[in-house]
Design an enzyme around this catalytic site. Structure first.
Site, PDB file in Angstrom:
ATOM      1  N   PHE A 191       0.834  -1.133  -0.045  1.00  0.00           N
ATOM      2  CA  PHE A 191      -0.122  -0.135   0.023  1.00  0.00           C
ATOM      3  C   PHE A 191       0.977   1.307   0.092  1.00  0.00           C
ATOM      4  CE2 PHE A 191      -4.216  -1.522   1.555  1.00  0.00           C
ATOM      5  CZ  PHE A 191      -4.884  -1.020   0.833  1.00  0.00           C
TER       6      PHE A 191
ATOM      7  N   ASP B 122       1.724   3.966  -2.863  1.00  0.00           N
ATOM      8  CA  ASP B 122       1.096   5.328  -2.699  1.00  0.00           C
ATOM      9  C   ASP B 122       2.008   6.531  -2.981  1.00  0.00           C
ATOM     10  OD1 ASP B 122      -1.218   7.015  -1.715  1.00  0.00           O
ATOM     11  OD2 ASP B 122       0.107   7.397  -0.072  1.00  0.00           O
TER      12      ASP B 122
ATOM     13  N   LYS C 238       3.597  17.017   6.542  1.00  0.00           N
ATOM     14  CA  LYS C 238       4.052  16.622   5.147  1.00  0.00           C
ATOM     15  C   LYS C 238       3.174  16.990   3.842  1.00  0.00           C
ATOM     16  CE  LYS C 238       4.784  12.267   3.082  1.00  0.00           C
ATOM     17  NZ  LYS C 238       4.661  10.478   3.231  1.00  0.00           N
TER      18      LYS C 238
ATOM     19  N   HIS D   5      -0.723   5.351  13.702  1.00  0.00           N
ATOM     20  CA  HIS D   5      -0.705   6.926  13.516  1.00  0.00           C
ATOM     21  C   HIS D   5      -0.004   7.459  14.341  1.00  0.00           C
ATOM     22  CE1 HIS D   5      -3.603   6.556   9.966  1.00  0.00           C
ATOM     23  NE2 HIS D   5      -2.592   7.383   9.513  1.00  0.00           N
TER      24      HIS D   5
END
Length: 337
Positions: free
Chosen positions: A76, A80, A226, A309
């Site tokens: 993934f 990405d 970011k 996260h």
């Protein structure tokens, strides 16, 4: 600030008992397929903590089943990152690559397909092992939506037309966050299938949408710095600021409240599942599958995302890149010759 933002997640955190082994072996698969070649790419990948993420998404999985989850998470983020840069701002280039990858859903790939496509083909082959044709068709549909979403995002960047509202953004981002294929894999990792006649019920659909929305809100908070550095405008914090004229802190506070409200609704929907079983006349085995989906798929993808996260190095400031710079160390999207 973003990774330290607190969200109240009223669900227990869980992790696979096999997580230490999986973490130690996580580079074997991407290296074997040429998805990670350099030491720098390996170090950066390890900083992301993708084995940790998979062990939280699939706490019921061990051995090869957990390895499949780890490999999916690795894939993934490698995939990405290929769109952080010029490719992700060009709809034609984006579609060319997503079409090459999605072709694996229809059959064997040519040897000349890019490495990232061969990686997906391997994951898809393993994903379908032991699953019914109906389940594979459902999962393939979710994957196609995921790939289509990348083209939509590239169109937005190409035309410099960021989303005007939270509603517009959610409609696009719900596909590219990748939650639905992630939840699908929980069934494969646990060797069970939700009864197909129940999957599209109103209660199930609402539960899944909440899982998707919570994930994307968490991700937008974590990746804010970011994306600010890159000049990305499609982030919920930025959209709320444009739509309502709010400050950054008020936008973040609003997102915290949105997550709280959605999870309150989610728990209410969970309480409706026994009634769903009655309405659809599920037998004992089908009710058990539905219960496993609740505990080992939807709940874990919500809580696991939050825990990961807060600790992942993927969003560290050193990985924030200026607009136009590519976000990957190795090109995995070019065809082999």
């Amino acid at each position: 600030m973003p990774q330290d933002v607190d969200f109240h997640i009223p669900l227990p955190g869980r992790q696979s008992p096999d997580h230490a082994r999986a973490e130690a072996e996580q580079l074997a698969w991407p290296r074997s397929l040429g998805l990670i070649r350099s030491d720098a790419a390996a170090e950066r990948h390890l900083r992301g903590g993708y084995a940790d993420l998979a062990s939280r998404f699939y706490p019921h999985a061990t051995g090869a089943d957990l390895d499949l989850g780890v490999d999916l998470m690795s894939w993934f983020f490698l995939f990405d990152d290929l769109f952080d840069g010029p490719r992700g701002e060009n709809p034609e280039d984006t579609k060319q690559l997503t079409d090459q990858v999605a072709a694996a859903l229809d059959g064997p790939l040519p040897d000349t397909a890019p490495p990232i496509a061969h990686g997906f083909a391997d994951i898809w082959r393993r994903t379908c092992e032991g699953m019914t044709p109906a389940w594979c068709a459902r999962s393939a549909r979710h994957w196609r939506n995921y790939f289509d979403g990348y083209v939509d995002e590239a169109e937005s960047r190409f035309w410099n037309a960021p989303c005007d509202s939270a509603a517009q953004y959610l409609a696009m981002r719900r596909h590219t966050i990748g939650v639905q294929p992630t939840v699908d894999l929980a069934e494969r990792a646990g060797r069970f299938e939700v009864p197909h006649r129940v999957f599209d019920s109103a209660v199930m659909s609402a539960m899944l949408q909440i899982a998707v929305d919570v994930n994307l809100l968490l991700n937008d908070i974590a990746s804010l710095e970011k994306e600010e550095a890159r000049g990305e405008q499609n982030n919920m914090v930025m959209i709320l600021r444009r739509e309502h004229g709010w400050s950054k802190s008020r936008s973040v506070s609003h997102m915290q409240n949105e997550v709280r409200a959605r999870l309150e609704q989610y728990l209410l929907l969970e309480s409706c599942l026994p009634k769903v079983g009655e309405i659809y006349q599920l037998d004992t085995a089908e009710r058990e599958a539905l219960e496993r989906y609740r505990t080992d798929a939807v709940r874990t993808v919500i809580r696991g995302s939050y825990d990961w996260h807060r600790s992942s190095g993927r969003y560290d400031a050193e990985f924030a890149l200026a607009a136009g710079a590519q976000g990957y160390l190795e090109e995995l999207g070019s065809s082999a010759h």
